[in-house]
Design an enzyme around this catalytic site. Sequence first.
Site, PDB file in Angstrom:
ATOM      1  CD1 TRP A 254      47.112  29.981  36.218  1.00  0.00           C
ATOM      2  CD2 TRP A 254      46.898  30.847  34.171  1.00  0.00           C
ATOM      3  NE1 TRP A 254      48.274  30.676  35.932  1.00  0.00           N
ATOM      4  CE2 TRP A 254      48.170  31.221  34.690  1.00  0.00           C
ATOM      5  CE3 TRP A 254      46.542  31.293  32.901  1.00  0.00           C
ATOM      6  CZ2 TRP A 254      49.083  31.997  33.977  1.00  0.00           C
ATOM      7  CZ3 TRP A 254      47.446  32.068  32.182  1.00  0.00           C
ATOM      8  CH2 TRP A 254      48.702  32.412  32.714  1.00  0.00           C
TER       9      TRP A 254
ATOM     10  CD1 TRP B 102      49.922  25.367  38.524  1.00  0.00           C
ATOM     11  CD2 TRP B 102      47.803  25.390  39.214  1.00  0.00           C
ATOM     12  NE1 TRP B 102      49.526  26.682  38.610  1.00  0.00           N
ATOM     13  CE2 TRP B 102      48.226  26.728  39.026  1.00  0.00           C
ATOM     14  CE3 TRP B 102      46.496  25.156  39.652  1.00  0.00           C
ATOM     15  CZ2 TRP B 102      47.405  27.823  39.252  1.00  0.00           C
ATOM     16  CZ3 TRP B 102      45.667  26.249  39.876  1.00  0.00           C
ATOM     17  CH2 TRP B 102      46.117  27.561  39.682  1.00  0.00           C
TER      18      TRP B 102
ATOM     19  CD  GLU C  67      31.593  43.750  31.875  1.00  0.00           C
ATOM     20  OE1 GLU C  67      32.356  42.908  31.359  1.00  0.00           O
ATOM     21  OE2 GLU C  67      31.502  43.892  33.107  1.00  0.00           O
TER      22      GLU C  67
ATOM     23  CD1 TRP D 259      40.754  31.684  30.523  1.00  0.00           C
ATOM     24  CD2 TRP D 259      40.869  30.190  32.196  1.00  0.00           C
ATOM     25  NE1 TRP D 259      39.898  30.651  30.222  1.00  0.00           N
ATOM     26  CE2 TRP D 259      39.953  29.717  31.225  1.00  0.00           C
ATOM     27  CE3 TRP D 259      41.099  29.430  33.336  1.00  0.00           C
ATOM     28  CZ2 TRP D 259      39.271  28.510  31.369  1.00  0.00           C
ATOM     29  CZ3 TRP D 259      40.425  28.214  33.481  1.00  0.00           C
ATOM     30  CH2 TRP D 259      39.520  27.770  32.506  1.00  0.00           C
TER      31      TRP D 259
ATOM     32  CG  ASN E 254      31.824  37.687  31.266  1.00  0.00           C
ATOM     33  OD1 ASN E 254      32.923  37.304  30.896  1.00  0.00           O
ATOM     34  ND2 ASN E 254      31.677  38.535  32.266  1.00  0.00           N
TER      35      ASN E 254
ATOM     36  CD1 TRP F 160      35.089  45.261  33.922  1.00  0.00           C
ATOM     37  CD2 TRP F 160      37.135  44.435  34.356  1.00  0.00           C
ATOM     38  NE1 TRP F 160      35.186  45.035  35.279  1.00  0.00           N
ATOM     39  CE2 TRP F 160      36.425  44.523  35.586  1.00  0.00           C
ATOM     40  CE3 TRP F 160      38.446  43.947  34.379  1.00  0.00           C
ATOM     41  CZ2 TRP F 160      36.971  44.152  36.801  1.00  0.00           C
ATOM     42  CZ3 TRP F 160      39.001  43.573  35.595  1.00  0.00           C
ATOM     43  CH2 TRP F 160      38.265  43.674  36.790  1.00  0.00           C
TER      44      TRP F 160
END
Length: 481
Positions: free
Chosen positions: A363, A310, A278, A386, A345, A281
């Site tokens: 988004w 969208w 993590e 996102w 998360n 990341w």
Amino acid sequence: MQLIWLRSDLRQHDNTALAAAAERGPTVAVYLLSPQQWQEHDDAPCKIDFWLRNLRELSKSLGALNIPLLIRTAPHWDQAPAVLLELCRQLKIEAVHVNEEYGVHESRRDAAVAESLQAAGITFHSYLDQLLFKPGSVLTKTGTYFQVFSQFRKVCYERLHRSMPSLKQAPGKQSALNITSDPVPVAIEGFPTPGESLRALWPAGEAEARRRLDTFADVQIDYYKSERDFPAKPGTSQLSAYLAAGVISPRQCLHAALQCNQGEFESGKVGAVTWINELLWREFYKHILVGYPRVSRHRAFRPETEALAWRDAPEDLAAWQEARTGLPIIDAAMRQLLETGWMHNRLRMVVAMFLTKNLLIDWREGERFFMRHLIDGDLAANNGGWQWSSSTGTDSAPYFRIFNPVSQSEKFDSEGLFIKHWLPELAGLNKKEVHNPASAGGLFGVADYPAPIVNLSASRDRALAAFRNLPSRSSTGEGDE
């Protein structure tokens, strides 16, 4: 005299720029208040409050070392060069020290400040600090930035095997300077102070960050892999806000994880390995920010997805923002965000996929809403998450992978404990009904709780069709989680 310009590095220990400044001579610290810039960046009021509270704690600990902390205002970063130059001239500063920040606006600001200071004969030093590896130093064989996390991680592992980033020594006490620290403001206009219940969840200061890290490493890290996806369990480190403000460093986190895993980051305790993942990341998304600056400019990482049709659906968007979608796991997660400034998360992915796939809403609407409410709001991590969820980003979920919020809820909150905590109006439902009250029978469902705003199956088909219509999309199959 040396000046450290503090930004997202609000700590005394393991602070590269602070250590470097203090080594060179008497040091003064400065922090710039930039409310106009913060508003442009959608920084949440609870985040600004958290940073100010941490700044007050830091002012005390620097004061004990005779390092005064000055507060200056540059409402917009365009004003930073002039404000800092004036301060340097007043104090006869020889050199300014900063820890690197990433993002288009941050890079431009620092380049402008460096140019202005150097023209006046003041040196500007910037240091790698909020990352383990300098962006541009972890590249593919062809010299480009990685777009896939697993490949990026592999190279990071190779680098860590060769050399582990070391912790920086905290500065010692210096001789007293004839400069008084400025008071840190209690609040900033335009950023209302959050309620006491939210603030109590996030005490300020390095001692608290360290306590959380130690507790996590001693008690919880072994269970991290098995418990981190269950929002009703205390399975995560709760350090993200402290990392975003730089109250604790990724090096300190890495060292703590290694210490409880006999120095291993690829084998040994699976919880420690997963948590180090993590941290990587977090690293990956910051490298993406530098390698692909368009993501700093509200652009999709995958250019072909800019053509997505969208929906303009303000009522659906408002229902999502206000936790009244009629899908309990979504609404419970959104209430957690609104009341605590933080969201689990796993649920960040679930609510993001619901907004971008089931509601087919851009988004960027979700990214902005999160930034306006997150105490740990961080451009790289928030944008990365996102774009991953909406299948517009790096290493993203294939577009046909759409989390079903009801099955996610049944899987990760099987007893409904998380849902019932945040949606007490559903407390009377059994553990089967609580995930989908609309199916619980009864003419009107549950009193005080809305019917679902969307049909999950039909909306999933609509999302698949919208993605299939994009140019240059290839698919290997379709599945649902």
